[in-house]
Enzyme design. Structure first.
Site, short mmCIF file in Angstrom:
data_model
loop_
_atom_site.label_atom_id
_atom_site.label_comp_id
_atom_site.label_asym_id
_atom_site.label_seq_id
_atom_site.Cartn_x
_atom_site.Cartn_y
_atom_site.Cartn_z
N ARG A 163 -8.15 0.99 -11.52
CA ARG A 163 -7.06 1.49 -11.84
C ARG A 163 -6.45 0.96 -13.01
NH1 ARG A 163 -2.57 0.87 -7.05
NH2 ARG A 163 -2.60 -1.32 -7.79
N THR A 167 -0.96 3.37 -15.82
CA THR A 167 -0.51 4.56 -15.29
C THR A 167 -1.01 4.39 -13.88
OG1 THR A 167 -2.87 5.19 -15.47
CG2 THR A 167 -1.37 5.70 -17.39
N ASP A 259 -4.31 -8.81 -4.66
CA ASP A 259 -5.64 -7.92 -5.23
C ASP A 259 -6.89 -8.45 -4.66
OD1 ASP A 259 -7.56 -7.57 -7.11
OD2 ASP A 259 -6.00 -6.98 -8.30
N ASP A 262 -9.89 -9.55 -7.01
CA ASP A 262 -9.86 -11.07 -7.44
C ASP A 262 -9.96 -11.74 -6.25
OD1 ASP A 262 -9.15 -9.98 -10.02
OD2 ASP A 262 -7.03 -10.35 -9.96
C1 PRP Z 1 -8.37 -2.09 -6.27
C2 PRP Z 1 -9.01 -1.51 -4.70
C3 PRP Z 1 -9.14 -0.14 -4.87
C4 PRP Z 1 -8.01 0.44 -5.89
C5 PRP Z 1 -6.81 0.97 -4.92
O1 PRP Z 1 -9.27 -1.92 -6.92
O2 PRP Z 1 -10.05 -2.39 -4.63
O3 PRP Z 1 -10.22 0.36 -5.66
O4 PRP Z 1 -7.48 -0.84 -6.38
O5 PRP Z 1 -5.75 1.32 -5.52
P1 PRP Z 1 -5.49 3.02 -5.58
O6 PRP Z 1 -5.34 3.28 -4.21
O7 PRP Z 1 -3.78 2.87 -6.02
O8 PRP Z 1 -6.31 3.71 -6.40
P2 PRP Z 1 -8.96 -2.25 -8.64
O9 PRP Z 1 -8.71 -0.96 -9.55
O10 PRP Z 1 -8.19 -3.42 -8.73
O11 PRP Z 1 -10.37 -2.51 -9.19
P3 PRP Z 1 -11.41 -3.79 -8.91
O12 PRP Z 1 -11.93 -3.68 -7.55
O13 PRP Z 1 -12.31 -3.79 -9.93
O14 PRP Z 1 -10.58 -5.02 -9.00
N1 URA Z 2 -5.50 -2.69 -5.16
C1 URA Z 2 -5.28 -4.16 -4.46
O1 URA Z 2 -6.46 -4.87 -4.52
N2 URA Z 2 -4.38 -4.53 -3.74
C2 URA Z 2 -3.34 -3.66 -3.67
O2 URA Z 2 -2.29 -4.35 -3.03
C3 URA Z 2 -3.33 -2.61 -4.45
C4 URA Z 2 -4.40 -2.06 -5.04
#
Ligand code: PRP
Ligand code: URA
Length: 268
Positions: A163, A167, A259, A262
């Site tokens: 994400r 945005t 998150d 993380d």
């Molecule tokens: C997180 C999560 C989803 C996304 C959800 O990933 O694991 O993929 O956010 O958010 P959305 O519904 O608003 O799209 P992130 O983008 O943080 O990536 P990561 O898993 O690499 O940390």
């Molecule tokens: N991605 C995450 O990991 N946590 C949230 O709460 C939203 C998006």
């Protein structure tokens, strides 16, 4: 003929009916359940928590909330800010396995002969091409091993999305899935369904590649994300362990668990 209430279980195909009938005192109906037996289902409006395995929400007909007590217990520890990375990882793995049990409950079966030590009999096996798991990188990776423990023959594809912090829209960076796409069932894995941008983009890329049978398995969902995913892909059944309250201004789920990527990988 079986009385399902005594099994402590309820066929997913019947959960929508529970909501349609609302407050009726006693309902009896026939359902064709997974085991191919005709079943009589008895239930009482005040008793449904004793056998409810999955729940539906009238606002989101394609969403199933897995209510299993072990899933709910583990989810609460997962949410806890003091849960360390090691335990967090183990819990995501265990919840994914338990939820996959529900998310695979409608896989189709075919009859197969089986030689027992005593005689030749007939059994069942999951039909068709191997189920394909598709974790959304990174956090979806934490769910793969748990599901594979239940379905060891499953194939694993990968979709890389993150994400954009400003945005909140998904940016894709990787896509690799097995061949024979149109013949396969896909189970997308991602612990979080927040705005729904990543999930909708993952489904769209699988569909562009030729997939048509897709389910989405997450742990925590926000209403905003379910609305977006169900709105753009109403054919995709969404499984979650909790439909949380809302998103905050930064797109995080409330109460959520923070998150997921993380917390899984110890980055922050
Ligand atoms: C997180 C999560 C989803 C996304 C959800 O990933 O694991 O993929 O956010 O958010 P959305 O519904 O608003 O799209 P992130 O983008 O943080 O990536 P990561 O898993 O690499 O940390
Ligand atoms: N991605 C995450 O990991 N946590 C949230 O709460 C939203 C998006």
């Amino acid at each position: 003929m079986r009385i399902l209430r005594h099994d402590g279980r309820f066929p997913p195909t019947a959960t929508s009916l529970v909501h349609q009938v609302g407050k009726c005192i006693l309902i009896i109906f026939r359902a064709l359940c997974q085991s191919q037996h005709n079943c009589l289902v008895f239930f009482h409006a005040r008793e449904d928590s004793t056998f409810r395995a999955m729940d539906t929400t009238p606002a989101f007909p394609s969403l199933l909330v897995v209510r299993h007590p072990l899933v709910q217990h583990k989810l609460t520890i997962l949410r806890d800010r003091s849960t360390p990375t090691k335990i967090f990882k183990e819990l995501v793995d265990e919840i994914a396995m338990l939820m996959a049990y529900e998310a695979t409950s409608e896989l189709s079966l075919e009859e197969t002969p089986v030689e027992t030590p005593l005689e030749r009999g007939t059994g069942w096996r999951v039909s068709g091409k191997k189920l394909t798991l598709v974790p959304i990188l990174r956090a979806g990776l934490g769910m793969v091993e748990g599901v594979l423990r239940l379905v060891p023959g499953a194939r694993v594809g990968h979709i890389g999305l993150y994400r954009d912090h400003d945005t909140l829209e998904p940016v894709d960076y990787y896509f690799k899935i097995p061949g024979d796409v149109s013949e396969r069932e896909f189970l997308i894995l991602d612990p979080m369904l927040a705005t729904g941008g990543s999930a909708a983009a993952a489904v769209a890329s699988l569909k562009r590649a030729g997939a048509s049978r897709i389910r989405f398995l997450c742990i925590v969902a926000a209403p905003e994300g379910v609305r977006r995913l169900a709105g753009s892909h109403p054919d995709v059944t969404i499984y979650c362990a909790s439909l949380d309250r809302e998103l905050n201004a930064q797109g995080y789920i409330l109460p959520g668990l923070g998150d997921a990527g993380d917390r899984l990988f110890g980055t922050r």
